[in-house]
Design a protein around this motif. Structure first.
Motif, PDB file in Angstrom:
ATOM      1  N   LYS A  38     -18.995  29.160  61.075  1.00 15.69           N
ATOM      2  CA  LYS A  38     -17.582  29.445  60.876  1.00 15.69           C
ATOM      3  C   LYS A  38     -16.964  29.931  62.179  1.00 15.69           C
ATOM      4  O   LYS A  38     -17.663  30.206  63.153  1.00 15.69           O
ATOM      5  N   GLN A  87     -15.453  15.123  60.976  1.00 11.73           N
ATOM      6  CA  GLN A  87     -14.472  15.499  59.962  1.00 11.73           C
ATOM      7  C   GLN A  87     -13.588  14.314  59.597  1.00 11.73           C
ATOM      8  O   GLN A  87     -13.274  14.094  58.433  1.00 11.73           O
ATOM      9  N   ASP A 165     -19.379  18.238  60.144  1.00 11.04           N
ATOM     10  CA  ASP A 165     -18.146  18.860  60.622  1.00 11.04           C
ATOM     11  C   ASP A 165     -17.101  18.829  59.505  1.00 11.04           C
ATOM     12  O   ASP A 165     -16.462  17.812  59.266  1.00 11.04           O
ATOM     13  N   GLU A 166     -16.965  19.950  58.816  1.00 11.66           N
ATOM     14  CA  GLU A 166     -16.015  20.077  57.695  1.00 11.66           C
ATOM     15  C   GLU A 166     -16.178  18.921  56.698  1.00 11.66           C
ATOM     16  O   GLU A 166     -15.236  18.187  56.408  1.00 11.66           O
ATOM     17  N   SER A 169     -13.635  18.862  53.633  1.00 12.23           N
ATOM     18  CA  SER A 169     -12.224  19.179  53.897  1.00 12.23           C
ATOM     19  C   SER A 169     -11.269  18.355  53.050  1.00 12.23           C
ATOM     20  O   SER A 169     -10.161  18.799  52.740  1.00 12.23           O
ATOM     21  N   SER A 198     -17.816  24.749  58.310  1.00 13.52           N
ATOM     22  CA  SER A 198     -17.017  24.761  57.088  1.00 13.52           C
ATOM     23  C   SER A 198     -16.066  25.942  57.079  1.00 13.52           C
ATOM     24  O   SER A 198     -16.439  27.061  57.466  1.00 13.52           O
ATOM     25  N   HIS A 199     -14.837  25.691  56.630  1.00 14.36           N
ATOM     26  CA  HIS A 199     -13.880  26.784  56.445  1.00 14.36           C
ATOM     27  C   HIS A 199     -13.956  27.340  55.034  1.00 14.36           C
ATOM     28  O   HIS A 199     -13.371  28.378  54.741  1.00 14.36           O
TER      29      HIS A 199
END
Length: 221
Positions: A38, A87, A165-166, A169, A198-199
């Protein structure tokens, strides 16, 4: 104690005319572990993944994979062993089948067994893509569907490390849980090392993930 599969040794990196993203970064990643990375927007999360499989090159220091400098690997071979799923999904204007099989058409991957339609369809069903036909154009799929096609495509190469990568999303809640379950299984059942940017707050069902944060050019565990 797990074996070390990836290691950064005093790595520094900056884009042209920008302040350094990383300065003297040293960190190790163990085989068959699940890492969640993160950090604030622009801190270098995607760049960190790109450095691992040589889509970017550090201007000092060394990155090692299985004890060898990544600079000593042939890039296509390295990227087959270290899968990077971006992503923004990268698909070509061909059928879903052709997109899944695309990496297997490259000379360096000729020795990898070609999956039949049944196996590809089975993998798609596990990714909640059972309503997608192998003959339809990948370009007509939603971004979330394309993300999962790109993940399946990479997994057919049997990588040692997966860089995500994410990956969730553009997915709804059910699809996020499915991707989480698939990546957990990769780690637990196949011994694959997973590094996921990941967010989202991930609720790991069966693993004890290593949570890392990138801040001011360093990674904190």
């Amino acid at each position: 104690m797990h074996d070390i599969i990836l290691e950064f040794k005093d790595v520094s990196f900056a884009y042209a005319a920008s302040k350094p993203l990383f300065n003297g970064l040293s960190i190790a990643f163990e085989k068959a572990r699940f890492y969640i990375i993160k950090g604030a927007s622009g801190c270098g999360k995607s760049t960190f993944l790109r450095l691992i499989n040589r889509l970017e090159e550090p201007f000092s220091g060394e990155i090692r994979f299985k004890g060898r400098p990544v600079a000593g690997y042939d890039p296509p071979l390295l990227r087959r062993s270290i899968l990077y799923v971006q992503q923004v999904p990268q698909v070509v204007d061909l059928s879903v089948r052709d997109n899944l099989l695309l990496p297997l058409t490259f000379q360096g991957n000729k020795n990898i067994p070609r999956p039949d339609d049944q196996r590809m369809q089975s993998l798609m069903e596990r990714m909640l893509l059972g309503d997608v036909n192998l003959d339809e154009s990948a370009k007509t799929l939603s971004t979330g569907q394309q993300q999962r096609i790109c993940l399946i495509r990479g997994l057919l190469l049997a990588p040692d490390v997966v860089l995500l990568d994410e990956p969730t999303s553009a997915l709804d809640a059910d699809s996020c849980l499915m991707v989480q379950e698939i990546t957990e299984n990769l780690c637990r059942e196949q011994g694959i090392t997973v590094l996921m940017v990941s967010h989202r707050d991930m609720e790991m069902c069966s693993l004890d993930p290593v949570l890392m944060t990138i801040e001011k050019g360093k990674i904190f565990q």
